[in-house]
Design a protein around this motif. Structure first.
Motif, mmCIF file in Angstrom:
data_model
loop_
_atom_site.group_PDB
_atom_site.id
_atom_site.type_symbol
_atom_site.label_atom_id
_atom_site.label_comp_id
_atom_site.label_asym_id
_atom_site.label_seq_id
_atom_site.Cartn_x
_atom_site.Cartn_y
_atom_site.Cartn_z
ATOM 1 N N SER A 84 7.622 24.183 -7.665
ATOM 2 C CA SER A 84 9.023 23.886 -7.402
ATOM 3 C C SER A 84 9.316 22.416 -7.667
ATOM 4 N N VAL A 85 10.593 22.112 -7.887
ATOM 5 C CA VAL A 85 11.010 20.728 -8.102
ATOM 6 C C VAL A 85 10.600 19.863 -6.917
ATOM 7 N N GLY A 86 10.791 20.395 -5.704
ATOM 8 C CA GLY A 86 10.460 19.645 -4.500
ATOM 9 C C GLY A 86 8.981 19.328 -4.397
ATOM 10 N N LYS A 87 8.114 20.296 -4.723
ATOM 11 C CA LYS A 87 6.675 20.035 -4.662
ATOM 12 C C LYS A 87 6.248 19.024 -5.710
ATOM 13 N N ALA A 88 6.820 19.128 -6.909
ATOM 14 C CA ALA A 88 6.499 18.158 -7.958
ATOM 15 C C ALA A 88 6.887 16.751 -7.519
ATOM 16 N N TYR A 89 8.051 16.642 -6.875
ATOM 17 C CA TYR A 89 8.506 15.337 -6.371
ATOM 18 C C TYR A 89 7.592 14.845 -5.254
ATOM 19 N N LEU A 90 7.293 15.702 -4.282
ATOM 20 C CA LEU A 90 6.489 15.322 -3.123
ATOM 21 C C LEU A 90 5.109 14.824 -3.538
ATOM 22 N N VAL A 91 4.434 15.587 -4.401
ATOM 23 C CA VAL A 91 3.070 15.232 -4.791
ATOM 24 C C VAL A 91 3.054 13.972 -5.649
ATOM 25 N N SER A 92 3.960 13.891 -6.643
ATOM 26 C CA SER A 92 3.941 12.750 -7.561
ATOM 27 C C SER A 92 4.340 11.450 -6.857
ATOM 28 N N VAL A 93 5.387 11.485 -6.047
ATOM 29 C CA VAL A 93 5.814 10.262 -5.359
ATOM 30 C C VAL A 93 4.784 9.851 -4.311
ATOM 31 N N SER A 94 4.167 10.824 -3.659
ATOM 32 C CA SER A 94 3.109 10.495 -2.693
ATOM 33 C C SER A 94 1.955 9.775 -3.382
ATOM 34 N N GLY A 95 1.614 10.214 -4.594
ATOM 35 C CA GLY A 95 0.540 9.565 -5.345
ATOM 36 C C GLY A 95 0.833 8.103 -5.621
ATOM 37 N N ILE A 96 2.100 7.786 -5.892
ATOM 38 C CA ILE A 96 2.491 6.398 -6.150
ATOM 39 C C ILE A 96 2.206 5.524 -4.934
ATOM 40 N N PHE A 97 2.560 6.020 -3.759
ATOM 41 C CA PHE A 97 2.450 5.214 -2.540
ATOM 42 C C PHE A 97 1.037 5.187 -1.950
ATOM 43 N N VAL A 98 0.206 6.183 -2.274
ATOM 44 C CA VAL A 98 -1.144 6.252 -1.704
ATOM 45 C C VAL A 98 -2.176 5.549 -2.596
ATOM 46 N N ALA A 99 -1.984 5.594 -3.903
ATOM 47 C CA ALA A 99 -2.967 5.031 -4.838
ATOM 48 C C ALA A 99 -3.355 3.577 -4.531
ATOM 49 N N PRO A 100 -2.426 2.705 -4.083
ATOM 50 C CA PRO A 100 -2.816 1.309 -3.814
ATOM 51 C C PRO A 100 -3.877 1.130 -2.734
ATOM 52 N N LEU A 101 -4.107 2.134 -1.872
ATOM 53 C CA LEU A 101 -5.142 2.002 -0.849
ATOM 54 C C LEU A 101 -6.525 1.780 -1.452
ATOM 55 N N LEU A 102 -6.741 2.271 -2.672
ATOM 56 C CA LEU A 102 -8.046 2.116 -3.313
ATOM 57 C C LEU A 102 -8.347 0.666 -3.669
ATOM 58 N N ILE A 103 -7.315 -0.162 -3.875
ATOM 59 C CA ILE A 103 -7.546 -1.539 -4.337
ATOM 60 C C ILE A 103 -8.269 -2.380 -3.282
ATOM 61 N N PRO A 104 -7.737 -2.507 -2.064
ATOM 62 C CA PRO A 104 -8.488 -3.306 -1.075
ATOM 63 C C PRO A 104 -9.751 -2.618 -0.592
ATOM 64 N N ALA A 105 -9.847 -1.290 -0.786
ATOM 65 C CA ALA A 105 -11.034 -0.564 -0.329
ATOM 66 C C ALA A 105 -12.208 -0.703 -1.288
ATOM 67 N N ALA A 106 -11.956 -1.166 -2.512
ATOM 68 C CA ALA A 106 -13.013 -1.270 -3.520
ATOM 69 C C ALA A 106 -14.067 -2.275 -3.085
ATOM 70 N N GLY A 107 -15.337 -1.923 -3.279
ATOM 71 C CA GLY A 107 -16.429 -2.818 -2.927
ATOM 72 C C GLY A 107 -17.666 -2.496 -3.740
ATOM 73 N N GLY A 108 -18.718 -3.308 -3.552
ATOM 74 C CA GLY A 108 -19.958 -3.093 -4.287
ATOM 75 C C GLY A 108 -20.047 -3.982 -5.509
ATOM 76 N N SER A 109 -20.735 -3.488 -6.543
ATOM 77 C CA SER A 109 -20.913 -4.258 -7.776
ATOM 78 C C SER A 109 -19.593 -4.387 -8.518
ATOM 79 N N LYS A 110 -19.575 -5.314 -9.487
ATOM 80 C CA LYS A 110 -18.360 -5.482 -10.291
ATOM 81 C C LYS A 110 -18.007 -4.206 -11.031
ATOM 82 N N LEU A 111 -19.049 -3.471 -11.469
ATOM 83 C CA LEU A 111 -18.808 -2.214 -12.173
ATOM 84 C C LEU A 111 -18.129 -1.207 -11.258
ATOM 85 N N MET A 112 -18.607 -1.112 -10.011
ATOM 86 C CA MET A 112 -18.003 -0.168 -9.061
ATOM 87 C C MET A 112 -16.575 -0.590 -8.721
ATOM 88 N N VAL A 113 -16.383 -1.881 -8.493
ATOM 89 C CA VAL A 113 -15.035 -2.381 -8.175
ATOM 90 C C VAL A 113 -14.078 -2.082 -9.322
#
Length: 430
Positions: free
Chosen positions: A299-328
């Motif tokens: 549905s249009v609503g599900k496509a909107y919900l999932v895609s917009v949620s991805g925009i707002f959640v994806a940045p959590l990975l940036i400060p969470a990145a750790g380990g070697s430079k390759l892993m980061v």
């Protein structure tokens, strides 16, 4: 994105393929693709001209960027009122002609050895004004070419795909041209692409009806208020506008903090950062290519919900990145892949929904109101991010910004847009 030919063109040859038979949309799409690739040259060459030719400081580069963006805040709504009163195609031709001349001035002035930083500022501001005028017009013009609004998703998918491909390939092409020709001379390529875009607009045959004149003369203020009342009076458009403003606010804030954090916190090279952003942009290309299929299958609503949620959640990975430079680096790439893929799908859903809901007489004002809110949010994101970094430190500021971004999942889940099963009927003309 009305004549018999246009109506016939809208009839699908096969599922999802209706616009491949719409000659005028394909001509418009081709011209837009060329100008988008050309714009990537100017996006890189204009600041590089300031740095390499005039040894511009960070503050001077900030002024250059500000002058390109500030017309959206000051002029978008006024342009929207005017564009709703006139035919869109002549306005688009005029806007691209202005951009062609202004961009062409840079290599000409450089060759004459009279180019200076104040002139570059003036060119940047002029380009910004013309871009506002074109952006307000083209989104209102697509429905002229795509009469059957059921095909707006397909139209916006095609336009989004080429925009994403320009984001992926454009910087590399621009870099080669700047390296081979110098920054000012490379901008001549962009001037040529705008010329080709003008030719494509002139080649369109679909007649554009003149907007109906109101029964009584209306003031600019009255038209402006009517446009704002329509946007904020619609629960769907109001939800899209507020979420879009927040999206740009957090996106600009996090991207600004990311660039500093990647260099100073993780000690990544400029080449590695370029790799992260370039590979991440491939997600946008994939998202654009798949967006039509996604919207057809859910549905249009599900496509909107999932895609917009991805925009707002994806940045959590940036400060969470750790380990070697390759892993980061790998985690950073994953963050931007999810972000850009989600953004591409969301853009197709949102633009198609806005165009479906909005009556033609209000299309430009609706677009202008959305542009003003979104660019306003983006303009605030950078300074707020800088204040947070100064008060908390880069890593801590990134965590706070990413967590606050993720909190947007609550209003997104409660949004009436997320509950839509299909595209709604157009709203009545006020």
């Amino acid at each position: 994105m009305e004549d018999t030919a246009a109506a016939g063109s809208a009839a699908p040859r096969r599922r999802g393929g209706g616009l491949w038979r719409n000659r005028d949309f394909l001509v418009f799409w081709t011209g837009e693709t060329l100008s988008l690739y050309g714009t990537q040259v100017t996006t890189l060459a204009l600041p590089l001209a300031a740095v390499l030719v005039f040894d511009a400081s960070a503050e001077e580069l900030g002024v250059l960027r500000f002058l390109q963006l500030v017309p959206f805040l000051g002029l978008a709504m006024l342009f929207g009122v005017w564009v709703d009163r006139v035919r869109k195609r002549p306005v688009m031709i005029g806007a691209n002609a202005a951009r062609m001349v202004l961009i062409g001035l840079v290599p000409a002035l450089s060759a004459a050895d009279v180019l200076n930083l104040p002139l570059l500022y003036a060119v940047a501001f002029g380009i910004g004004v013309a871009q506002v005028l074109f952006d307000v017009s083209w989104m209102s013009y697509v429905p002229v070419l795509v009469k059957d609004r059921r095909h707006l998703v397909e139209a916006n998918t095609k336009l989004s795909t080429t925009s994403s491909s320009a984001d992926v390939a454009g910087p590399g092409v621009a870099g080669v041209l700047v390296n081979a020709l110098t920054a000012p001379t490379a901008m001549a390529v962009n001037a040529v692409t705008y010329l080709l875009s003008i030719v494509s607009l002139l080649a369109i045959r679909t007649p554009e009806p003149r907007p109906a004149k109101p029964e009584r003369r209306r003031s600019i203020r009255a038209d402006l208020v009517e446009g704002l009342r329509f946007v904020f009076g619609s629960r769907l458009l109001r939800a899209i506008a507020l979420v879009g403003c927040a999206c740009n606010f957090f996106s600009v804030m996090i991207l600004s903090l990311f660039l500093l954090y990647a260099v100073r916190g993780q000690h990544l090279s400029a080449a590695t950062i370029g790799l992260v952003l370039g590979v991440g942009a491939v997600g946008g290309l994939a998202g654009s290519a798949l967006s039509g299929t996604v919207i057809r299958r859910v549905s249009v609503g599900k496509a909107y919900l999932v895609s917009v949620s991805g925009i707002f959640v994806a940045p959590l990975l940036i400060p969470a990145a750790g380990g070697s430079k390759l892993m980061v680096t790998g985690v950073f790439i994953a963050s931007f892949l999810v972000f850009y893929a989600s953004l591409s799908v969301a853009n197709v859903v949102i633009v198609s929904l806005r165009q479906t809901i909005t009556p033609d007489p209000l299309m430009a004002r609706m677009t202008a109101a959305m542009r003003t809110l979104m660019h306003g949010g983006g303009a605030l994101g950078g300074p707020v991010g800088g204040l947070l970094a100064g008060a908390l430190g880069l890593h801590e500021a990134l965590w706070l910004a990413a967590v606050l971004s993720a909190v947007m999942l609550v209003p997104i889940a409660l949004s009436p847009v997320s509950r839509l099963h299909e595209m709604p009927a157009p709203a009545p003309v006020p």
